[in-house]
Design an enzyme around this catalytic site. Structure first.
Site, PDB file in Angstrom:
ATOM      1  N   GLU A   1      77.856  -5.507  18.260  1.00  0.00           N
ATOM      2  CA  GLU A   1      78.324  -6.851  18.625  1.00  0.00           C
ATOM      3  C   GLU A   1      78.168  -7.121  20.122  1.00  0.00           C
ATOM      4  OE1 GLU A   1      81.551  -8.415  16.564  1.00  0.00           O
ATOM      5  OE2 GLU A   1      81.195  -7.176  14.800  1.00  0.00           O
TER       6      GLU A   1
ATOM      7  N   CYS B   1      79.367 -16.656  15.350  1.00  0.00           N
ATOM      8  CA  CYS B   1      80.082 -15.709  14.479  1.00  0.00           C
ATOM      9  C   CYS B   1      80.452 -14.466  15.278  1.00  0.00           C
ATOM     10  CB  CYS B   1      79.211 -15.281  13.303  1.00  0.00           C
ATOM     11  SG  CYS B   1      78.641 -16.655  12.275  1.00  0.00           S
TER      12      CYS B   1
HETATM   13  C1  LIG Z   1      77.524   1.534  12.911  1.00  0.00           C
HETATM   14  C2  LIG Z   1      76.898   0.234  13.288  1.00  0.00           C
HETATM   15  C3  LIG Z   1      77.220  -0.922  12.568  1.00  0.00           C
HETATM   16  C4  LIG Z   1      76.573  -2.129  12.879  1.00  0.00           C
HETATM   17  N1  LIG Z   1      76.845  -3.257  12.098  1.00  0.00           N
HETATM   18  C5  LIG Z   1      76.057  -4.362  12.261  1.00  0.00           C
HETATM   19  C6  LIG Z   1      76.179  -5.468  11.357  1.00  0.00           C
HETATM   20  O1  LIG Z   1      77.034  -5.477  10.462  1.00  0.00           O
HETATM   21  N2  LIG Z   1      75.320  -6.526  11.503  1.00  0.00           N
HETATM   22  C7  LIG Z   1      74.351  -6.554  12.469  1.00  0.00           C
HETATM   23  O2  LIG Z   1      73.601  -7.525  12.534  1.00  0.00           O
HETATM   24  N3  LIG Z   1      74.232  -5.520  13.352  1.00  0.00           N
HETATM   25  C8  LIG Z   1      75.046  -4.425  13.268  1.00  0.00           C
HETATM   26  N4  LIG Z   1      74.905  -3.362  14.141  1.00  0.00           N
HETATM   27  C9  LIG Z   1      73.826  -3.407  15.118  1.00  0.00           C
HETATM   28  C10 LIG Z   1      74.294  -3.533  16.553  1.00  0.00           C
HETATM   29  O3  LIG Z   1      74.802  -4.817  16.796  1.00  0.00           O
HETATM   30  C11 LIG Z   1      73.121  -3.149  17.461  1.00  0.00           C
HETATM   31  O4  LIG Z   1      72.998  -1.735  17.378  1.00  0.00           O
HETATM   32  C12 LIG Z   1      73.295  -3.595  18.897  1.00  0.00           C
HETATM   33  O5  LIG Z   1      73.166  -4.989  19.002  1.00  0.00           O
HETATM   34  C13 LIG Z   1      72.296  -2.930  19.846  1.00  0.00           C
HETATM   35  O6  LIG Z   1      71.000  -3.041  19.354  1.00  0.00           O
HETATM   36  P1  LIG Z   1      70.069  -1.726  19.315  1.00  0.00           P
HETATM   37  O7  LIG Z   1      70.835  -0.656  18.612  1.00  0.00           O
HETATM   38  O8  LIG Z   1      68.780  -2.146  18.748  1.00  0.00           O
HETATM   39  O9  LIG Z   1      69.931  -1.274  20.799  1.00  0.00           O
HETATM   40  P2  LIG Z   1      68.901  -1.882  21.895  1.00  0.00           P
HETATM   41  O10 LIG Z   1      69.034  -3.361  21.952  1.00  0.00           O
HETATM   42  O11 LIG Z   1      67.568  -1.286  21.690  1.00  0.00           O
HETATM   43  O12 LIG Z   1      69.544  -1.293  23.232  1.00  0.00           O
HETATM   44  C14 LIG Z   1      69.326   0.063  23.679  1.00  0.00           C
HETATM   45  C15 LIG Z   1      69.924   0.159  25.089  1.00  0.00           C
HETATM   46  O13 LIG Z   1      69.212  -0.743  25.972  1.00  0.00           O
HETATM   47  C16 LIG Z   1      70.169  -1.578  26.624  1.00  0.00           C
HETATM   48  N5  LIG Z   1      69.567  -2.895  26.896  1.00  0.00           N
HETATM   49  C17 LIG Z   1      68.924  -3.725  26.027  1.00  0.00           C
HETATM   50  N6  LIG Z   1      68.569  -4.849  26.647  1.00  0.00           N
HETATM   51  C18 LIG Z   1      69.013  -4.758  27.935  1.00  0.00           C
HETATM   52  C19 LIG Z   1      68.950  -5.610  29.077  1.00  0.00           C
HETATM   53  N7  LIG Z   1      68.396  -6.835  29.051  1.00  0.00           N
HETATM   54  N8  LIG Z   1      69.505  -5.150  30.232  1.00  0.00           N
HETATM   55  C20 LIG Z   1      70.100  -3.934  30.304  1.00  0.00           C
HETATM   56  N9  LIG Z   1      70.184  -3.089  29.253  1.00  0.00           N
HETATM   57  C21 LIG Z   1      69.637  -3.504  28.092  1.00  0.00           C
HETATM   58  C22 LIG Z   1      71.326  -1.685  25.669  1.00  0.00           C
HETATM   59  O14 LIG Z   1      72.509  -2.120  26.333  1.00  0.00           O
HETATM   60  C23 LIG Z   1      71.397  -0.265  25.161  1.00  0.00           C
HETATM   61  O15 LIG Z   1      72.088   0.537  26.101  1.00  0.00           O
HETATM   62  C24 LIG Z   1      75.609  -2.174  13.915  1.00  0.00           C
HETATM   63  C25 LIG Z   1      75.351  -1.018  14.661  1.00  0.00           C
HETATM   64  C26 LIG Z   1      75.970   0.167  14.349  1.00  0.00           C
HETATM   65  C27 LIG Z   1      75.622   1.393  15.154  1.00  0.00           C
END
Ligand SMILES: Cc1cc2nc3c(=O)[nH]c(=O)nc-3n(C[C@H](O)[C@H](O)[C@H](O)COP(=O)(O)OP(=O)(O)OC[C@H]3O[C@@H](n4cnc5c(N)ncnc54)[C@H](O)[C@@H]3O)c2cc1C
Length: 396
Positions: free
Chosen positions: A375, A250
């Site tokens: 995403e 998706c």
């Molecule tokens: C306004 C908004 C709408 C959203 N809508 C949806 C939705 O409809 N459905 C849904 O399911 N999700 C949604 N999301 C969630 C979004 O997909 C996540 O915020 C995103 O996947 C990142 O996850 P996190 O915020 O937990 O960050 P984290 O995963 O904690 O990442 C924090 C930082 O660490 C880095 N990082 C993590 N792992 C690694 C790695 N292995 N190597 C290097 N760097 C790394 C990341 O790149 C980032 O810079 C939404 C987010 C926002 C802000």
């Protein structure tokens, strides 16, 4: 000449590579229809919605439904069955107004509807897809959790069998359209791996609360979903979804919408900066006459055209049915980064005026901070490309 015609002509000037000429008449007609709708129904309201930190999502969904952009690239069940290229053009025009509006459309069509279309039972498709394509029912997609973002495989939300039923327990974070959804596509662990479930508004134990104090994507509803031992009938499970590959499929769909959408945000920032630069006079002449401003405008215009080339190519690959996930990552990596840079630089051309909501570039830039992260973060897409190039996975 109408204002909207003048706006169309101004945009044609930005098309330095004549990319519009490569569109079919049908594609152009669709693009112009969405562009006109955006100019008349969305643009006049967007600064207010952004400042208020919300948007009339239900009313808008009905309007988007009439426009035919909800699930527009899906076939059957009253979905328009448009090409990927056409869907991409619609995303560009909607995100030229605001990334929050495109998020409403792409979460509905590419995440929630696509999940049901690809993995649902016939009964689930008949029940949900027609009203969702009309905007009468709204859907959301719950994958991310408070402790599972980039690594969705670490999700804790669990669905346990109880006779024929399932008992769902856990929570989802940052869910677009969450609190206004009639149906949530929720991904959960089971004894048999990750599975997808349709959770309906009003089910006992299911609640949604909105995230407030956002600086980015303010014209969008973002929620936390909570499932406290929610009892689901067997018919709530998406029968064809098995494993994490299902939600990731998706996301591949939805990321294509992002690749095309952000072209719109960047193009709009460029248009705003160009227009401002021709009327703002300093040192006795319009700032557009200074070489430094022209250099900025040239860089921005080239960047926007390059983004468009990437989006068009991915549209071709998607329409041919040969697109690979790493190519989608290429598009998200390249286009979101480029769009952010364009919007920030465009803001600089507006000087102090650029920090208000009267002009779009900074609003686009702060929205794109979300798009950079959701995403699949920019870093995660970097790793996808790194793995494609080297054959070595560097996620862990
Ligand atoms: C306004 C908004 C709408 C959203 N809508 C949806 C939705 O409809 N459905 C849904 O399911 N999700 C949604 N999301 C969630 C979004 O997909 C996540 O915020 C995103 O996947 C990142 O996850 P996190 O915020 O937990 O960050 P984290 O995963 O904690 O990442 C924090 C930082 O660490 C880095 N990082 C993590 N792992 C690694 C790695 N292995 N190597 C290097 N760097 C790394 C990341 O790149 C980032 O810079 C939404 C987010 C926002 C802000």
């Amino acid at each position: 000449m109408t204002t909207s015609q003048a706006g169309f002509d101004a945009l044609a000037r930005l098309d330095l590579l004549g990319l519009d000429d490569a569109l079919s008449g049908e594609d152009r007609l669709l693009r112009d229809t969405v562009r006109r709708f955006a100019a008349e129904q969305l643009r006049p309201n967007i600064a207010r919605w952004f400042e208020d930190g919300t948007l009339p999502a239900r009313e808008l969904a009905l309007e988007f439904g009439k426009l035919g952009v909800l699930g527009m690239h899906l076939d059957g069940y009253e979905c328009p069955g448009a090409s990927a290229t056409q869907y991409g053009l619609a995303c560009t025009e909607i995100e030229a107004v605001d990334s929050g509006l495109r998020s409403l459309v792409s979460v509905q069509g590419s995440l929630a509807m696509y999940a049901i279309h690809a993995y649902g039972s016939e009964e689930q498709k008949q029940r949900w897809l027609p009203p969702m394509s009309r905007g009468e029912a709204i859907g959301c997609f719950g994958l991310t959790e408070p402790d599972a973002g980039s690594d969705p495989g670490s999700m804790r939300t669990y669905a346990k069998r109880d006779g024929d039923d399932w008992i769902l327990h856990g929570s989802k974070m940052w869910i677009t359209n969450g609190s206004i959804s009639d149906v949530a596509v929720v991904w959960a662990r089971t004894d048999d791996g990750v599975r997808g479930f349709l959770v309906e508004r009003g089910m006992a134990g299911y609640t949604a609360s909105d995230v407030h104090h956002k600086i980015s994507l303010r014209a969008s509803i973002t929620s936390e979903l909570s499932f406290d031992e929610v009892r689901l009938p067997a018919s709530a499970q998406l029968p064809e979804a098995a494993g994490l590959r299902a939600p990731l499929g998706c996301l591949t769909e939805a990321r294509y919408g992002i690749v095309c959408g952000v072209v719109g945000a960047a193009r709009d920032a460029l248009a705003s900066a160009l227009s401002y630069s021709t009327s703002r006079v300093q040192f006795g002449k319009p700032i557009s006459g200074f070489q430094l401003t022209q250099r900025k405008l040239a860089e921005l215009a080239v960047s926007v055209s390059n983004m468009q080339l990437v989006a068009r190519r991915l549209g071709e690959l998607k329409d041919a049915g040969t697109i690979k996930p790493y190519q989608i990552s290429y598009g998200k990596f390249a286009n979101v980064r480029a769009a952010l840079e364009v919007c920030r630089e465009a803001r600089s051309i507006l000087g102090g005026s650029g920090i208000t909501t009267e002009y779009s570039p900074l609003r686009h830039a702060v929205n794109l901070e979300t798009v950079y992260t959701y995403e699949g973060t920019h870093e995660v897409h970097t790793l996808v490309l790194g793995e494609q190039l080297t054959g070595t996975s560097a996620y862990r």
